[in-house]
Scaffold this motif. Structure first.
Motif, short mmCIF file in Angstrom:
data_model
loop_
_atom_site.label_atom_id
_atom_site.label_comp_id
_atom_site.label_asym_id
_atom_site.label_seq_id
_atom_site.Cartn_x
_atom_site.Cartn_y
_atom_site.Cartn_z
N ASN A 1 3.02 13.55 8.40
CA ASN A 1 2.58 12.34 7.72
C ASN A 1 1.06 12.19 7.75
N ARG A 2 0.44 12.62 8.85
CA ARG A 2 -1.02 12.57 8.91
C ARG A 2 -1.63 13.49 7.85
N LEU B 1 5.26 7.26 -1.54
CA LEU B 1 4.90 6.36 -2.63
C LEU B 1 3.40 6.21 -2.60
N ASP B 2 2.72 6.48 -3.73
CA ASP B 2 1.26 6.41 -3.73
C ASP B 2 0.76 5.06 -4.23
N ALA B 3 -0.56 4.90 -4.26
CA ALA B 3 -1.18 3.63 -4.62
C ALA B 3 -0.89 3.22 -6.06
N THR C 1 1.86 3.99 7.07
CA THR C 1 1.39 3.06 6.06
C THR C 1 -0.06 2.71 6.39
N THR C 2 -0.62 1.78 5.65
CA THR C 2 -1.97 1.31 5.95
C THR C 2 -2.03 0.62 7.30
N GLY D 1 0.82 -1.21 0.00
CA GLY D 1 0.00 0.00 0.00
C GLY D 1 0.85 1.25 0.00
N PRO D 2 0.23 2.44 0.02
CA PRO D 2 0.99 3.69 0.04
C PRO D 2 1.84 3.79 1.30
N VAL D 3 2.87 4.62 1.22
CA VAL D 3 3.74 4.87 2.37
C VAL D 3 4.28 6.28 2.29
#
Length: 342
Positions: free
Chosen positions: A48-49, A205-207, A325-326, A34-36
């Motif tokens: 990050n939020r 890094l996106d989806a 991350t997720t 997933g994204p990170v």
């Protein structure tokens, strides 16, 4: 010589208590499902939020790294935004850059009285044929793009720090003092003026598997007027190669510039090194260059590769970075060239 911060402070972390630990995750974190997003220091948790509001809804890494560091730019702290410590002439000057997955990049430096330099950097990237604008030209461009011109007055905390600094008028950074400055109980700026350098750097890094990064700072507190560090320099404070990975730097900018730090880390990843191994290689290069003087400086890199693995390395112990991350959000103690001595 170096004090490491305590990562859990139960009175303020509240709902994060179940997610944070003193040594959470391995330094190499596999998050390929997933994204990170990762960013420097404790301040990276809040940043990050902000980024996750974009990433968690399927948005782009570029939008995420802009929105994320804007959270820090809006806060009052020593090192980022208009609330930061001034230069030795009493003026706050801001530097920022941003880079996307297609090698598009924008930067502003020596920018005054604009709240969100990272957003101006993005406009430079998207609306001009240039990469970098500086000084009055950067400000003129920002105003033309609709950014309001803020007051040039120092924040009360910055004014207090500056007044105290003027008593000795010397620049003497303290290694890893950002750990205290960014802690949940820390004042925005200590009256001694010792909290006087650093940045918020972020890569994501996106989806869709695309990388982007950003970096923003008010630079060294009480610096010579006109001084620039690595933060607005593509290849030094930040670099993104969507085929390989992304990196951003923190610490003494002059020594990041000497080795074209962030681009060098990405090149190490291109050769097959993991993010942590790549960061370590370039830290070791700085150590060789600085020799005995290395004891007086701190530099750290954080990196994210195309597989979603995160890693970091610092000269001295005490540096931490935030990851989301997720699976949640955490702080990670970065490994370092020198070991803790107390």
């Amino acid at each position: 010589m170096v004090n490491r911060r305590k990562f859990i402070r139960t009175a303020s972390l509240g709902s994060l208590a179940g997610l944070l630990a003193k040594d959470v995750l391995a330094a190499e974190a596999s998050v390929s499902n997933g994204p990170v997003v990762i960013s420097t220091w404790d301040a990276g948790l809040a940043a990050n939020r902000g980024a996750w509001e974009v990433l968690g809804n399927g948005g782009t890494a570029l939008d995420a790294v802009e929105k994320g560091v804007m959270v820090t730019e809006s806060s009052i702290n020593c090192c980022v935004g208009l609330g930061g410590n001034p230069d030795r002439d009493g003026f706050v000057t801001l530097d920022a850059c941003i880079m996307d997955h297609q090698f598009n990049c924008g930067s502003v430096a020596f920018l005054e009285r604009i709240k969100h330099p990272v957003s101006v950097a993005r406009r430079v990237m998207e609306k001009t044929p240039h990469v970098m604008l500086v000084g009055s030209g950067a400000q003129q461009f920002a105003v033309a793009e609709g950014f309001p011109l803020e007051s040039g007055a120092l924040s009360p905390d910055a004014q207090k720090a500056y007044t105290e600094w003027l008593k000795k008028a010397e620049y003497k950074p303290v290694i890893n003092v950002e750990n205290k400055a960014h802690g949940p109980f820390a004042p925005a700026i200590m009256p001694t003026g010792e909290f006087n350098h650093d940045t918020i750097g972020m890569v994501a890094l996106d989806a869709k598997g695309n990388l982007s990064g950003s970096c923003t700072t008010s630079g060294m507190g009480f610096k010579m007027r006109g001084r620039l560090g690595d933060s607005p320099i593509i290849g030094a404070g930040l670099y993104v190669d969507n085929e390989v990975g992304a990196c951003t730097a923190t610490g003494q900018g002059e020594d990041v510039i000497r080795v074209a730090g962030s681009s060098a880390v990405v090149e190490m990843m291109r050769q097959g090194l993991t993010p942590e191994q790549a960061c370590k290689k370039i830290i070791e290069r700085i150590v060789r260059i600085k020799k005995e003087k290395v004891k007086d400086i701190q530099v750290a890199f954080i990196a994210l590769d195309k597989k979603g693995r995160a890693g970091s390395y610092a000269i001295h112990p005490g540096f931490s970075y935030a990851i989301r991350t997720t699976k949640g959000e955490r702080l990670i103690n970065a490994p370092s060239h020198f070991k803790k001595t107390s």
